[in-house]
Design a protein around this motif. Structure first.
Motif, mmCIF file in Angstrom:
data_model
loop_
_atom_site.group_PDB
_atom_site.id
_atom_site.type_symbol
_atom_site.label_atom_id
_atom_site.label_comp_id
_atom_site.label_asym_id
_atom_site.label_seq_id
_atom_site.Cartn_x
_atom_site.Cartn_y
_atom_site.Cartn_z
ATOM 1 N N GLY A 82 0.914 -1.145 -0.093
ATOM 2 C CA GLY A 82 0.017 0.016 0.145
ATOM 3 C C GLY A 82 0.916 1.107 0.090
ATOM 4 O O GLY A 82 0.427 2.240 -0.715
ATOM 5 N N LEU A 83 1.689 1.296 0.771
ATOM 6 C CA LEU A 83 2.808 2.353 0.921
ATOM 7 C C LEU A 83 3.552 2.672 -0.519
ATOM 8 O O LEU A 83 3.837 3.803 -1.046
ATOM 9 C CB LEU A 83 3.888 2.401 1.969
ATOM 10 N N LEU A 84 3.867 1.565 -0.994
ATOM 11 C CA LEU A 84 4.568 1.859 -2.208
ATOM 12 C C LEU A 84 3.637 2.271 -3.461
ATOM 13 O O LEU A 84 4.066 3.178 -4.284
ATOM 14 C CB LEU A 84 5.151 0.376 -2.783
ATOM 15 N N ALA A 85 2.496 1.841 -3.380
ATOM 16 C CA ALA A 85 1.556 2.438 -4.400
ATOM 17 C C ALA A 85 1.091 3.789 -4.046
ATOM 18 O O ALA A 85 1.248 4.477 -5.247
ATOM 19 C CB ALA A 85 0.356 1.537 -4.265
ATOM 20 N N ALA A 86 1.111 4.060 -2.813
ATOM 21 C CA ALA A 86 0.769 5.602 -2.569
ATOM 22 C C ALA A 86 1.962 6.280 -3.115
ATOM 23 O O ALA A 86 1.895 7.791 -3.664
ATOM 24 C CB ALA A 86 0.564 5.894 -0.978
ATOM 25 N N VAL A 87 3.198 5.832 -2.967
ATOM 26 C CA VAL A 87 4.607 6.636 -3.408
ATOM 27 C C VAL A 87 4.507 6.645 -4.931
ATOM 28 O O VAL A 87 5.005 7.754 -5.619
ATOM 29 C CB VAL A 87 5.746 6.113 -2.591
ATOM 30 N N CYS A 88 4.464 5.408 -5.437
ATOM 31 C CA CYS A 88 4.875 5.206 -7.022
ATOM 32 C C CYS A 88 3.803 5.851 -7.798
ATOM 33 O O CYS A 88 3.956 6.416 -8.621
ATOM 34 C CB CYS A 88 5.072 3.740 -7.173
#
Length: 245
Positions: A82-88
């Motif tokens: 989830g965090l990676l998707a929010a950043v990417c």
């Protein structure tokens, strides 16, 4: 409508659902070097053939007791995706990171359990990562470089090979194989990200070892599972790369 929140929610759900079904594969692969993969549960029930023998929330469909730590692994994987998707954001390479996340979680789980990174996970991961990134490079809107990703995999794999040859007792050959896909993923965002992710992995592993020694739970010769720290360092590098691209 802004796709960002939807992308993050979908990635978080994917991470939770995919990690939820990894315990059976982890149980079968978490064996000592030289031992065959497990074909029966702790109670002696034969595991089913085909995908059902590898995908499940518990080691055995007839003994539905979930292994300790499986909920924590599911939560960590969900938060990480989830965090990676929010950043990417909705970039093409996000699909690659999400597809690789369950394999990374499974590798970390097995390495923590028996201090080994099995070939049935590391070798397909090493082959799939450059191929998936090559496909992402063909889609408009991507944020990386496929040639640099290939060079990054070779560079990090070569560096780990040199370290292994210099000190075979301090580094397993499974770590060398894992360095190939991790270097490829980090190299996608450029050389600074590759160096950052590699350094973060060594730093986290060193801090873990020092903490064990301070607690008198390990000595200087104690083997430490390094795969999870390689993966965590690479994850930190991917976050930094996605933020700065």
């Amino acid at each position: 409508m802004d796709p960002g929140p939807l992308t993050t929610a979908a990635a978080l759900l994917w991470g939770a659902l995919s990690a939820r079904w990894l315990p059976r594969a982890a149980y079968r692969l978490a064996v000592e070097p030289g031992e065959p993969r497990r074909t029966a549960c702790p109670e002696g029930h034969p595991l089913p053939a085909g995908p059902a023998g590898w995908v499940g929330r518990a080691p055995c469909p007839r003994c539905p007791r979930r292994p300790a730590g499986s909920r924590a692994a599911t939560a960590v994987t969900a938060v990480a995706t989830g965090l990676l998707a929010a950043v990417c954001g909705p970039r093409p390479e996000l699909v690659v990171w999400l597809l690789l996340a369950p394999a990374a979680a499974l590798l970390a789980t097995v390495d923590l359990a028996v201090r080994r990174l099995p070939d049935p996970l590391t070798l397909p991961l090493a082959a799939a990562t450059p191929l998936l990134l090559g496909a992402a490079a063909l889609v408009p809107g991507h944020g990386g470089s496929w040639p640099t990703a290939l060079l990054g995999g070779l560079a990090l794999g070569g560096a780990y090979t040199a370290l292994f040859l210099l000190n075979p007792r301090g580094l397993g050959f499974g770590d060398v194989k894992l360095a190939l896909p991790l270097g490829c993923a980090l190299g996608w965002y450029g050389w600074p990200v590759l160096f950052l992710g590699a350094f973060a992995g060594f730093l986290l592993g060193a801090l873990y070892g020092l903490a064990l020694m301070a607690l008198r739970r390990a000595g200087r010769s104690t083997a430490v599972p390094f795969g999870p720290f390689m993966i965590a360092g690479a994850y930190a590098g991917l976050l930094a790369g996605a933020l700065t691209t």
